[in-house]
Design a protein around this motif. Structure first.
Motif, PDB file in Angstrom:
ATOM      1  N   ASP A 291       0.760  -1.116   0.105  1.00 16.74           N
ATOM      2  CA  ASP A 291       0.061  -0.028  -0.075  1.00 16.74           C
ATOM      3  C   ASP A 291       0.702   1.455   0.006  1.00 16.74           C
ATOM      4  N   SER A 292       2.084   1.048   0.482  1.00 17.53           N
ATOM      5  CA  SER A 292       2.869   2.245   0.653  1.00 17.53           C
ATOM      6  C   SER A 292       4.313   1.831   0.541  1.00 17.53           C
ATOM      7  N   PHE A 293       5.305   2.267  -0.092  1.00 21.97           N
ATOM      8  CA  PHE A 293       6.735   1.842  -0.178  1.00 21.97           C
ATOM      9  C   PHE A 293       7.625   3.132  -0.508  1.00 21.97           C
ATOM     10  N   ASP A 294       8.656   3.036   0.508  1.00 25.94           N
ATOM     11  CA  ASP A 294       9.527   4.117   0.224  1.00 25.94           C
ATOM     12  C   ASP A 294      10.788   3.668   1.162  1.00 25.94           C
ATOM     13  N   LEU A 295      11.761   3.054   0.318  1.00 27.06           N
ATOM     14  CA  LEU A 295      13.066   2.471   0.640  1.00 27.06           C
ATOM     15  C   LEU A 295      14.162   3.346   0.044  1.00 27.06           C
ATOM     16  N   GLU A 296      15.452   3.431   0.686  1.00 25.04           N
ATOM     17  CA  GLU A 296      16.729   3.830  -0.069  1.00 25.04           C
ATOM     18  C   GLU A 296      16.496   3.321  -1.292  1.00 25.04           C
ATOM     19  N   ALA A 297      16.912   4.122  -2.444  1.00 23.91           N
ATOM     20  CA  ALA A 297      17.070   3.851  -3.785  1.00 23.91           C
ATOM     21  C   ALA A 297      18.441   3.563  -4.353  1.00 23.91           C
ATOM     22  N   ARG A 298      18.559   2.471  -4.933  1.00 27.93           N
ATOM     23  CA  ARG A 298      19.950   2.009  -5.653  1.00 27.93           C
ATOM     24  C   ARG A 298      19.486   1.287  -6.717  1.00 27.93           C
ATOM     25  N   LEU A 299      20.248   1.746  -7.877  1.00 27.68           N
ATOM     26  CA  LEU A 299      19.811   0.809  -9.170  1.00 27.68           C
ATOM     27  C   LEU A 299      20.260  -0.706  -8.770  1.00 27.68           C
ATOM     28  N   GLY A 300      19.287  -1.556  -9.465  1.00 32.45           N
ATOM     29  CA  GLY A 300      19.204  -2.866  -9.031  1.00 32.45           C
ATOM     30  C   GLY A 300      19.226  -3.373  -7.757  1.00 32.45           C
ATOM     31  N   CYS A 301      18.928  -2.639  -6.772  1.00 30.82           N
ATOM     32  CA  CYS A 301      18.628  -2.985  -5.442  1.00 30.82           C
ATOM     33  C   CYS A 301      19.452  -4.037  -4.925  1.00 30.82           C
ATOM     34  N   PRO A 302      20.751  -3.695  -4.693  1.00 33.33           N
ATOM     35  CA  PRO A 302      21.715  -4.930  -4.560  1.00 33.33           C
ATOM     36  C   PRO A 302      21.594  -5.383  -2.852  1.00 33.33           C
TER      37      PRO A 302
ATOM     38  N   PHE B 242       9.266 -13.717  -2.060  1.00 32.19           N
ATOM     39  CA  PHE B 242       9.502 -15.235  -2.376  1.00 32.19           C
ATOM     40  C   PHE B 242       8.307 -16.004  -2.556  1.00 32.19           C
ATOM     41  N   ASP B 243       8.295 -16.491  -3.685  1.00 28.49           N
ATOM     42  CA  ASP B 243       6.993 -17.486  -3.906  1.00 28.49           C
ATOM     43  C   ASP B 243       7.310 -18.839  -3.557  1.00 28.49           C
ATOM     44  N   ASN B 244       6.518 -19.589  -2.727  1.00 32.34           N
ATOM     45  CA  ASN B 244       6.745 -21.104  -2.289  1.00 32.34           C
ATOM     46  C   ASN B 244       6.330 -21.879  -3.739  1.00 32.34           C
ATOM     47  N   ILE B 245       7.273 -22.470  -4.350  1.00 30.19           N
ATOM     48  CA  ILE B 245       6.979 -23.206  -5.488  1.00 30.19           C
ATOM     49  C   ILE B 245       7.630 -24.727  -5.273  1.00 30.19           C
ATOM     50  N   GLY B 246       6.667 -25.543  -4.933  1.00 33.11           N
ATOM     51  CA  GLY B 246       7.204 -27.036  -4.742  1.00 33.11           C
ATOM     52  C   GLY B 246       8.185 -27.227  -3.610  1.00 33.11           C
ATOM     53  N   ASP B 247       7.790 -26.517  -2.560  1.00 36.34           N
ATOM     54  CA  ASP B 247       8.683 -26.404  -1.297  1.00 36.34           C
ATOM     55  C   ASP B 247       9.935 -25.720  -1.480  1.00 36.34           C
ATOM     56  N   ASN B 248      10.236 -24.824  -2.630  1.00 31.85           N
ATOM     57  CA  ASN B 248      11.419 -24.096  -2.628  1.00 31.85           C
ATOM     58  C   ASN B 248      10.664 -22.770  -2.621  1.00 31.85           C
ATOM     59  N   PHE B 249      11.532 -21.687  -1.854  1.00 32.93           N
ATOM     60  CA  PHE B 249      10.912 -20.453  -1.961  1.00 32.93           C
ATOM     61  C   PHE B 249      11.865 -19.780  -3.060  1.00 32.93           C
ATOM     62  N   VAL B 250      11.193 -19.148  -4.068  1.00 32.13           N
ATOM     63  CA  VAL B 250      11.862 -18.234  -5.365  1.00 32.13           C
ATOM     64  C   VAL B 250      11.498 -17.059  -5.361  1.00 32.13           C
ATOM     65  N   SER B 251      12.580 -16.300  -5.687  1.00 37.27           N
ATOM     66  CA  SER B 251      12.251 -14.816  -5.670  1.00 37.27           C
ATOM     67  C   SER B 251      11.550 -14.353  -6.653  1.00 37.27           C
ATOM     68  N   THR B 252      10.750 -13.582  -6.492  1.00 38.76           N
ATOM     69  CA  THR B 252       9.740 -12.793  -7.553  1.00 38.76           C
ATOM     70  C   THR B 252      10.298 -11.382  -7.778  1.00 38.76           C
ATOM     71  N   GLY B 253      11.294 -11.159  -6.908  1.00 37.16           N
ATOM     72  CA  GLY B 253      11.801  -9.764  -7.270  1.00 37.16           C
ATOM     73  C   GLY B 253      12.321  -9.257  -5.902  1.00 37.16           C
ATOM     74  N   ARG B 254      13.500  -8.194  -6.117  1.00 38.09           N
ATOM     75  CA  ARG B 254      14.120  -7.293  -5.068  1.00 38.09           C
ATOM     76  C   ARG B 254      13.512  -6.004  -5.511  1.00 38.09           C
ATOM     77  N   HIS B 255      12.826  -5.474  -4.685  1.00 31.48           N
ATOM     78  CA  HIS B 255      12.488  -4.045  -4.684  1.00 31.48           C
ATOM     79  C   HIS B 255      13.260  -3.009  -3.728  1.00 31.48           C
ATOM     80  N   CYS B 256      13.287  -1.638  -4.141  1.00 34.77           N
ATOM     81  CA  CYS B 256      13.934  -0.539  -3.440  1.00 34.77           C
ATOM     82  C   CYS B 256      13.487   0.714  -3.961  1.00 34.77           C
ATOM     83  N   GLY B 257      13.645   1.822  -3.272  1.00 33.10           N
ATOM     84  CA  GLY B 257      13.396   3.084  -3.866  1.00 33.10           C
ATOM     85  C   GLY B 257      11.833   3.646  -3.384  1.00 33.10           C
ATOM     86  N   SER B 258      11.272   4.447  -3.915  1.00 29.06           N
ATOM     87  CA  SER B 258       9.726   5.086  -4.034  1.00 29.06           C
ATOM     88  C   SER B 258       9.178   4.607  -4.983  1.00 29.06           C
TER      89      SER B 258
END
Length: 152
Positions: free
Chosen positions: A79-90, A99-115
């Motif tokens: 609903d609201s998202f405001d984090l330190e911003a850096r290209l690629g969100c290292p 992370f999405d649990n697919i077949g008992d493995n958590f798989v990243s759906t993405g890393r997010h940063c910035g506003s």
């Protein structure tokens, strides 16, 4: 949550104190690291980064696991998202990773940063994991507020 803070001005040295406590919670709640339960297992729920809506604390890592009814899916909305911003969100930056649990493995759906505005995230099965990490520097934001619902 129980907090005990001992403060001294160092002018007098004494023995200190002893504290004893017990808990009556038969099913202890594991904390996320941000003051809310790690396990989010209701049909709907909300959670936030630490100190939200004020600036979050540097050097924190928090984790939430969303588990909805078997056979259903979890729909996560920031609903609201405001984090330190850096290209690629290292990993050396402040970020939220889902992370999405697919077949008992958590798989990243993405890393997010910035506003930013994130699209809703829907789980493949009935579980999602959300990790919030802030590095130790003082470049912070207000963090985030997230909510989830159960969908068919």
């Amino acid at each position: 949550i129980l907090t005990v803070r001992f403060v001294t001005d160092r002018s007098v040295t004494e023995a200190g104190f002893t504290a004893v406590y017990t808990t009556t919670d038969e099913h202890p709640v594991h904390q996320s690291g941000c003051g809310t339960p790690e396990l989010q297992n209701n049909a709907t729920g909300t959670f936030t980064s630490i100190n939200y809506p004020n600036n979050y604390i540097p050097g924190k890592t928090c984790e939430w696991e969303i588990v909805v009814e078997s056979g259903k899916k979890a729909r996560l909305v920031f609903d609201s998202f405001d984090l330190e911003a850096r290209l690629g969100c290292p990993a050396s930056n402040d970020y939220v990773e889902v992370f999405d649990n697919i077949g008992d493995n958590f798989v990243s759906t993405g890393r997010h940063c910035g506003s930013i505005t994130l699209a809703p995230i829907v789980s493949t099965n009935n579980e999602l994991k959300v990790v919030f990490a802030s590095d130790g520097d003082s470049n912070v934001g207000t963090g985030f507020s997230a909510s989830y619902t159960t969908v068919p």
